[in-house]
Design a protein around this motif. Structure first.
Motif, PDB file in Angstrom:
ATOM      1  N   PRO A  51      43.980 -70.166  12.735  1.00  0.00           N
ATOM      2  CA  PRO A  51      44.277 -69.308  13.892  1.00  0.00           C
ATOM      3  C   PRO A  51      45.128 -70.073  14.891  1.00  0.00           C
ATOM      4  O   PRO A  51      44.880 -71.237  15.181  1.00  0.00           O
ATOM      5  CB  PRO A  51      42.886 -69.015  14.476  1.00  0.00           C
ATOM      6  N   GLY A  52      46.152 -69.445  15.404  1.00  0.00           N
ATOM      7  CA  GLY A  52      47.012 -70.104  16.367  1.00  0.00           C
ATOM      8  C   GLY A  52      48.394 -69.491  16.383  1.00  0.00           C
ATOM      9  O   GLY A  52      48.704 -68.611  15.579  1.00  0.00           O
ATOM     10  N   PRO A  53      49.235 -69.941  17.288  1.00  0.00           N
ATOM     11  CA  PRO A  53      50.571 -69.356  17.409  1.00  0.00           C
ATOM     12  C   PRO A  53      51.486 -69.793  16.282  1.00  0.00           C
ATOM     13  O   PRO A  53      51.328 -70.860  15.707  1.00  0.00           O
ATOM     14  CB  PRO A  53      51.057 -69.915  18.752  1.00  0.00           C
ATOM     15  N   ASP A  54      52.448 -68.945  15.960  1.00  0.00           N
ATOM     16  CA  ASP A  54      53.506 -69.298  15.021  1.00  0.00           C
ATOM     17  C   ASP A  54      54.555 -70.062  15.811  1.00  0.00           C
ATOM     18  O   ASP A  54      55.176 -69.531  16.730  1.00  0.00           O
ATOM     19  CB  ASP A  54      54.091 -68.024  14.418  1.00  0.00           C
ATOM     20  N   ALA A  55      54.739 -71.349  15.481  1.00  0.00           N
ATOM     21  CA  ALA A  55      55.587 -72.214  16.301  1.00  0.00           C
ATOM     22  C   ALA A  55      57.015 -71.695  16.408  1.00  0.00           C
ATOM     23  O   ALA A  55      57.617 -71.695  17.487  1.00  0.00           O
ATOM     24  CB  ALA A  55      55.567 -73.641  15.738  1.00  0.00           C
ATOM     25  N   LEU A  56      57.584 -71.247  15.298  1.00  0.00           N
ATOM     26  CA  LEU A  56      58.946 -70.724  15.335  1.00  0.00           C
ATOM     27  C   LEU A  56      59.037 -69.491  16.217  1.00  0.00           C
ATOM     28  O   LEU A  56      59.963 -69.345  17.023  1.00  0.00           O
ATOM     29  CB  LEU A  56      59.407 -70.391  13.914  1.00  0.00           C
ATOM     30  N   GLY A  57      58.045 -68.590  16.082  1.00  0.00           N
ATOM     31  CA  GLY A  57      58.059 -67.368  16.874  1.00  0.00           C
ATOM     32  C   GLY A  57      57.909 -67.636  18.352  1.00  0.00           C
ATOM     33  O   GLY A  57      58.598 -67.042  19.186  1.00  0.00           O
ATOM     34  N   VAL A  58      56.999 -68.533  18.695  1.00  0.00           N
ATOM     35  CA  VAL A  58      56.777 -68.857  20.101  1.00  0.00           C
ATOM     36  C   VAL A  58      58.038 -69.450  20.723  1.00  0.00           C
ATOM     37  O   VAL A  58      58.461 -69.049  21.820  1.00  0.00           O
ATOM     38  CB  VAL A  58      55.589 -69.836  20.255  1.00  0.00           C
ATOM     39  N   LEU A  59      58.672 -70.391  20.048  1.00  0.00           N
ATOM     40  CA  LEU A  59      59.835 -71.039  20.640  1.00  0.00           C
ATOM     41  C   LEU A  59      61.060 -70.136  20.624  1.00  0.00           C
ATOM     42  O   LEU A  59      61.971 -70.305  21.448  1.00  0.00           O
ATOM     43  CB  LEU A  59      60.112 -72.367  19.938  1.00  0.00           C
ATOM     44  N   ALA A  60      61.089 -69.139  19.731  1.00  0.00           N
ATOM     45  CA  ALA A  60      62.147 -68.130  19.821  1.00  0.00           C
ATOM     46  C   ALA A  60      61.967 -67.319  21.106  1.00  0.00           C
ATOM     47  O   ALA A  60      62.951 -66.958  21.764  1.00  0.00           O
ATOM     48  CB  ALA A  60      62.103 -67.212  18.609  1.00  0.00           C
ATOM     49  N   ARG A  61      60.733 -67.050  21.467  1.00  0.00           N
ATOM     50  CA  ARG A  61      60.454 -66.362  22.738  1.00  0.00           C
ATOM     51  C   ARG A  61      60.798 -67.257  23.922  1.00  0.00           C
ATOM     52  O   ARG A  61      61.388 -66.822  24.912  1.00  0.00           O
ATOM     53  CB  ARG A  61      58.969 -65.975  22.778  1.00  0.00           C
ATOM     54  N   VAL A  62      60.464 -68.539  23.831  1.00  0.00           N
ATOM     55  CA  VAL A  62      60.761 -69.489  24.904  1.00  0.00           C
ATOM     56  C   VAL A  62      62.273 -69.645  25.088  1.00  0.00           C
ATOM     57  O   VAL A  62      62.758 -69.842  26.212  1.00  0.00           O
ATOM     58  CB  VAL A  62      60.104 -70.847  24.605  1.00  0.00           C
ATOM     59  N   ALA A  63      63.028 -69.534  23.992  1.00  0.00           N
ATOM     60  CA  ALA A  63      64.485 -69.725  24.065  1.00  0.00           C
ATOM     61  C   ALA A  63      65.125 -68.769  25.055  1.00  0.00           C
ATOM     62  O   ALA A  63      66.068 -69.136  25.770  1.00  0.00           O
ATOM     63  CB  ALA A  63      65.099 -69.548  22.682  1.00  0.00           C
ATOM     64  N   SER A  64      64.629 -67.534  25.126  1.00  0.00           N
ATOM     65  CA  SER A  64      65.230 -66.542  26.018  1.00  0.00           C
ATOM     66  C   SER A  64      64.881 -66.783  27.479  1.00  0.00           C
ATOM     67  O   SER A  64      65.511 -66.212  28.370  1.00  0.00           O
ATOM     68  CB  SER A  64      64.778 -65.135  25.603  1.00  0.00           C
ATOM     69  N   ALA A  65      63.867 -67.634  27.735  1.00  0.00           N
ATOM     70  CA  ALA A  65      63.419 -67.886  29.106  1.00  0.00           C
ATOM     71  C   ALA A  65      63.831 -69.259  29.608  1.00  0.00           C
ATOM     72  O   ALA A  65      63.454 -69.659  30.710  1.00  0.00           O
ATOM     73  CB  ALA A  65      61.894 -67.741  29.185  1.00  0.00           C
ATOM     74  N   THR A  66      64.574 -70.011  28.792  1.00  0.00           N
ATOM     75  CA  THR A  66      65.055 -71.344  29.173  1.00  0.00           C
ATOM     76  C   THR A  66      66.547 -71.428  28.887  1.00  0.00           C
ATOM     77  O   THR A  66      67.102 -70.586  28.174  1.00  0.00           O
ATOM     78  CB  THR A  66      64.314 -72.448  28.401  1.00  0.00           C
ATOM     79  N   ARG A  67      67.183 -72.483  29.431  1.00  0.00           N
ATOM     80  CA  ARG A  67      68.631 -72.592  29.282  1.00  0.00           C
ATOM     81  C   ARG A  67      69.086 -73.886  28.625  1.00  0.00           C
ATOM     82  O   ARG A  67      70.098 -73.928  27.952  1.00  0.00           O
ATOM     83  CB  ARG A  67      69.309 -72.463  30.650  1.00  0.00           C
TER      84      ARG A  67
END
Length: 349
Positions: A51-67
């Protein structure tokens, strides 16, 4: 800006793992905090099969909120000959406009590391990279199936990407432009002797779990020598020490061996316990003695320690001229001062 004593500026990275947090939005704030401190990249561990986050999916989400901050998920080992995960990481590189890396397997690299790194490509001067290029113009280009036979114009219609994560999927034939960095940055734990030569040959960033600068210096020298023997320039490899940091005790060392006395060994790896100023002193000492090129830091208490790391330790290192105060470039390779290699889509005539 260059560091005192002629050494280049430090490289700093931080883990953003959070126990029991499955919502991708929960990782945006920590990544933005790390970006505010101008860290090279953040890492997120793999929870495949747990159980836990999918690392690729999470950082794809983070990509849109960072520069600017680099994004390095831990991904399952890429099986020799398979492209699914590699295509997903390359897609993260496109989404983030050149800020992606990937870390093989788990916290420590295992027997599959060589196949994983070799399959991921070694463009830029090392041997044993991607599938052999056949020299056909347009081969393995964007939107093709890798230059194989079958289908009109030599297009390999049998090849499809089929990666499905918890919140991030890539399906169908590879499309779109080549990844902005040529290939994303490869990060590997090189502590174990069985993987060091492989890391020296293929990795862009090698992590070392060591407790003292003398040990780190010896392993860094070994990695650089092995890189030269494999035909690559040693300066194309960044060697970072990995430390878990517990900054909850202020500047008082909890017990001998912590705080200003340096990290100690624990079953989960080297642990520093003390305060932000003591950690800055440790980082400065290791860097100026050429033990490492920088550090990958794992907060023991994610929110508290990452905030103290950025607002305390990093701010002090910046004040001393040892770490950047802004990002001079936009890609992870630029943060690490690594040249962009030829992409795996490059054509050999």
């Amino acid at each position: 800006m260059t560091a005192p004593h002629g050494r280049g500026l430090l490289h700093l990275a931080a883990a953003v793992d959070q126990r029991g947090s499955f919502d991708a939005a929960a990782y945006v704030g920590p990544a933005q905090l790390a970006e505010r401190g101008a860290l090279d990249f953040v890492t997120l561990g793999d929870t495949s099969g747990r159980p836990g986050p999918d690392a690729l999916g999470v950082l794809a989400r983070v990509a849109s909120a960072t520069r600017r901050i680099g994004l390095v998920p831990t991904v399952p080992d890429i099986r020799p000959g398979s492209r699914e995960v590699r295509e997903a990481v390359e897609n993260l590189d496109r989404i983030s406009r050149g800020r992606a890396g990937w870390r093989s397997g788990g916290a420590t690299a295992g027997a599959g590391t060589e196949g994983t790194l070799e399959t991921a490509g070694t463009e830029g001067g090392t041997e044993g990279g991607d599938e052999p290029r056949r020299g056909t113009e347009g081969e393995d280009g964007p939107g093709t199936g890798g230059g194989g036979t079958g289908g009109a114009g030599g297009r390999d219609t049998s090849y499809r990407v089929d990666y499905r994560g918890g919140t991030f999927s890539v399906t169908g034939p590879p499309t779109g432009p080549p990844p902005p960095q040529g290939h994303p940055v490869r990060v590997v734990d090189a502590t174990g002797s069985s993987v060091r030569r492989t890391a020296a040959r293929y990795a862009d960033v090698a992590l070392l779990r060591v407790t003292g600068p003398a040990q780190a210096r010896a392993l860094r020298a070994e990695l650089r020598d092995a890189a030269a023997e494999s035909g690559r320039a040693p300066d194309t490899l960044r060697v970072l020490g990995t430390l878990t940091v517990d900054l909850g005790d202020g500047e008082r060392a909890a017990e001998p061996g912590h705080g200003g006395g340096g990290p100690r060994h624990t079953p989960r790896g080297p642990l520093y316990r003390g305060g932000p100023v003591g950690l800055a002193e440790l980082i400065t000492l290791w860097h100026e003695s050429e033990a490492v090129d920088g550090f990958h830091l794992i907060p023991a208490e994610p929110h508290r320690d990452l905030e103290r790391l950025v607002n305390g330790t990093v701010a002090l290192l910046q004040h001393r001229g040892l770490f950047r105060t802004f990002y001079p470039g936009s890609t992870l390779r630029e943060h690490l001062r690594l040249a962009r290699p030829a992409g795996r889509y490059a054509v050999t005539r």
